[in-house]
Motif scaffolding. Sequence first.
Motif, short mmCIF file in Angstrom:
data_model
loop_
_atom_site.label_atom_id
_atom_site.label_comp_id
_atom_site.label_asym_id
_atom_site.label_seq_id
_atom_site.Cartn_x
_atom_site.Cartn_y
_atom_site.Cartn_z
N GLY A 35 -65.37 -30.65 -76.30
CA GLY A 35 -64.94 -31.99 -76.65
C GLY A 35 -63.86 -32.42 -75.67
N GLN A 36 -62.67 -32.65 -76.19
CA GLN A 36 -61.54 -33.05 -75.36
C GLN A 36 -60.55 -31.91 -75.16
OE1 GLN A 36 -60.08 -36.49 -77.51
NE2 GLN A 36 -61.25 -37.87 -76.21
N ASP A 37 -60.81 -30.76 -75.70
CA ASP A 37 -59.90 -29.62 -75.59
C ASP A 37 -60.16 -28.86 -74.29
OD1 ASP A 37 -59.10 -30.41 -78.08
OD2 ASP A 37 -60.30 -28.91 -79.14
N VAL A 38 -59.12 -28.18 -73.81
CA VAL A 38 -59.21 -27.45 -72.55
C VAL A 38 -58.73 -26.03 -72.76
CG1 VAL A 38 -58.35 -27.28 -70.18
CG2 VAL A 38 -58.92 -29.52 -71.14
N TYR A 39 -59.51 -25.05 -72.26
CA TYR A 39 -59.18 -23.63 -72.35
C TYR A 39 -59.09 -23.07 -70.93
CZ TYR A 39 -61.32 -24.79 -76.83
OH TYR A 39 -61.67 -25.41 -78.01
N LEU A 40 -57.97 -22.42 -70.62
CA LEU A 40 -57.75 -21.89 -69.27
C LEU A 40 -57.25 -20.46 -69.35
CD1 LEU A 40 -55.83 -24.95 -67.75
CD2 LEU A 40 -58.15 -24.25 -67.17
N ALA A 41 -57.63 -19.65 -68.36
CA ALA A 41 -57.14 -18.28 -68.27
C ALA A 41 -57.19 -17.83 -66.82
CB ALA A 41 -57.97 -17.34 -69.14
N GLY A 42 -56.29 -16.93 -66.43
CA GLY A 42 -56.27 -16.39 -65.07
C GLY A 42 -54.90 -15.85 -64.74
N PRO A 43 -54.76 -15.17 -63.61
CA PRO A 43 -53.44 -14.65 -63.22
C PRO A 43 -52.39 -15.74 -63.10
CG PRO A 43 -55.19 -13.70 -61.87
CD PRO A 43 -55.82 -14.79 -62.66
N GLU A 44 -52.78 -16.93 -62.57
CA GLU A 44 -51.87 -18.06 -62.47
C GLU A 44 -52.57 -19.31 -63.00
OE1 GLU A 44 -50.42 -18.60 -58.55
OE2 GLU A 44 -49.77 -16.52 -58.30
N VAL A 45 -51.97 -19.90 -64.01
CA VAL A 45 -52.53 -21.11 -64.61
C VAL A 45 -51.51 -22.22 -64.45
CG1 VAL A 45 -53.38 -22.20 -66.71
CG2 VAL A 45 -53.91 -19.80 -66.26
N ASP A 46 -51.88 -23.29 -63.75
CA ASP A 46 -50.99 -24.43 -63.52
C ASP A 46 -51.74 -25.69 -63.95
OD1 ASP A 46 -49.02 -26.14 -62.82
OD2 ASP A 46 -49.02 -25.69 -60.68
N VAL A 47 -51.32 -26.29 -65.04
CA VAL A 47 -51.98 -27.47 -65.58
C VAL A 47 -51.34 -28.70 -64.95
CG1 VAL A 47 -52.62 -28.74 -67.66
CG2 VAL A 47 -52.43 -26.25 -67.72
N THR A 48 -52.04 -29.35 -64.07
CA THR A 48 -51.50 -30.51 -63.34
C THR A 48 -52.19 -31.81 -63.73
OG1 THR A 48 -53.03 -30.08 -61.51
CG2 THR A 48 -50.83 -29.09 -61.37
N GLN A 49 -53.26 -31.74 -64.53
CA GLN A 49 -53.95 -32.94 -64.98
C GLN A 49 -53.78 -33.10 -66.48
OE1 GLN A 49 -58.02 -32.71 -63.73
NE2 GLN A 49 -57.54 -32.92 -61.56
N ASP A 50 -53.63 -34.33 -66.93
CA ASP A 50 -53.42 -34.60 -68.35
C ASP A 50 -54.58 -34.08 -69.19
OD1 ASP A 50 -51.12 -35.82 -67.58
OD2 ASP A 50 -51.85 -37.88 -67.83
N VAL A 51 -54.24 -33.54 -70.36
CA VAL A 51 -55.24 -32.98 -71.28
C VAL A 51 -55.38 -33.94 -72.46
CG1 VAL A 51 -55.81 -31.03 -72.78
CG2 VAL A 51 -54.63 -30.63 -70.60
N PRO A 52 -56.59 -34.47 -72.70
CA PRO A 52 -56.75 -35.46 -73.77
C PRO A 52 -56.78 -34.87 -75.17
CG PRO A 52 -58.84 -35.06 -72.67
CD PRO A 52 -57.81 -34.29 -71.90
N GLY A 53 -56.92 -33.54 -75.30
CA GLY A 53 -56.94 -32.91 -76.61
C GLY A 53 -55.96 -31.76 -76.69
N ASP A 54 -56.42 -30.61 -77.22
CA ASP A 54 -55.60 -29.40 -77.29
C ASP A 54 -55.69 -28.63 -75.98
OD1 ASP A 54 -54.85 -29.80 -79.97
OD2 ASP A 54 -56.74 -28.95 -80.67
#
Length: 395
Positions: A35-54
């Motif tokens: 849906g609008q949720d975002v799941y990320l994983a890795g040695p380095e996680v850098d969220v630089t874009q807006d997330v519309p959900g969780d």
Amino acid sequence: MRPRRQAFLAVVVLSAAPVIGRAQPAAERRAHAHGQDVYLAGPEVDVTQDVPGDLVAAGGTVRAGASVAESAILAGGSVAIDGAVGDDVMAAGGDVVLRGHAGDDARLAGGTVRIAGRVDDDLTAAGGRVRVERDGVVGGRAFLAGGEIVVSGTVGRLRATGERVTIEGTVRGDVDAKAGSLEIGPTARIAGDVRHRGPQAPRIDPAARIGGRVEHQPSGAPRRRVFSFIAWLLLLPALLLTGAVAILVFPRFTPAAAEAIGTDPWRSLGIGALVLLGAPLLVVALLVTAIGFPLGLVLLAGYLVALLVGYLVAALFLGAVVPERLRGRREAALSKGALVLRLLAALVVLGILRLVPILGALVSLAALVFGLGGLSVQLYRTYRGSGRAQPGAAG
């Protein structure tokens, strides 16, 4: 925090997803949108874009620099929340810092926890060192626990438990402190009462302003710690028996789960934190619905068993894996009897550490997180047909 099924299910998705099963370079991280949720994983996680959900993220280094419309659940060796989160923030790691904005509650745990941004509602934070910086603002209540607690910013009401508590900022309500020492500095401004339970009276600078009364109640903390240790000794045979049964019935899986903590520490930390924080929310979400109530009961029983087994896995890691790492060489496979003896030694050490204020609680929390993570990693390897512990990129 308002329950959202997508956020709760994120824990289950991440626990089984191959994106966590294999450590990935930063350039090859995979994001999974539900849906609008975002799941990320890795040695380095850098969220630089807006997330519309969780947002749910785990890794060695995790930074949420963009805005998150709903909740953020983060875990890693180093976690930074620099953007604005519309709802709740839950984060765990070695170093956790919130410089952004939490629109509702914030629940933070780590070796060092710093709040330099704004939390609109309540804050719960625990760590070796917990600081509300001068720019930090908590609109509601602040529940803080740690070896050293410093409040230089502004909170609505303060409840602190620690070895040393220092107040240099503004408290708009009452202060309740259980601490070995409480110091109220010259810049402190407290609108309500100050209640302190500890072995010595609080030290209050004459320039500090306190609107209410100051009460001090001498504590019997040493006696309570002794009783706690005696209770631990009474519980020790049951823990040892449970661990021995696990080693005898699953002689390959149990040591491999302990070894997984050493070979994949960041993966174990991230998954363990997500399971520890997220599973109770999922259970509650299922129990409040008629159709999900039976499954909720099953998951609750499984969660309690996982807590026990995860703690024993962490103890076995301390007793069997850590000594090999310190010696710098790997021994031949230990016999079942030797594993049980090393488990006993580790449980005794963990019991002694419980006598140390704050540190004992933090060590127990770390054992639960890493133990759950190692157990989950090995379960995933067994499911994929690789039952033996294997070194991973994170190790």
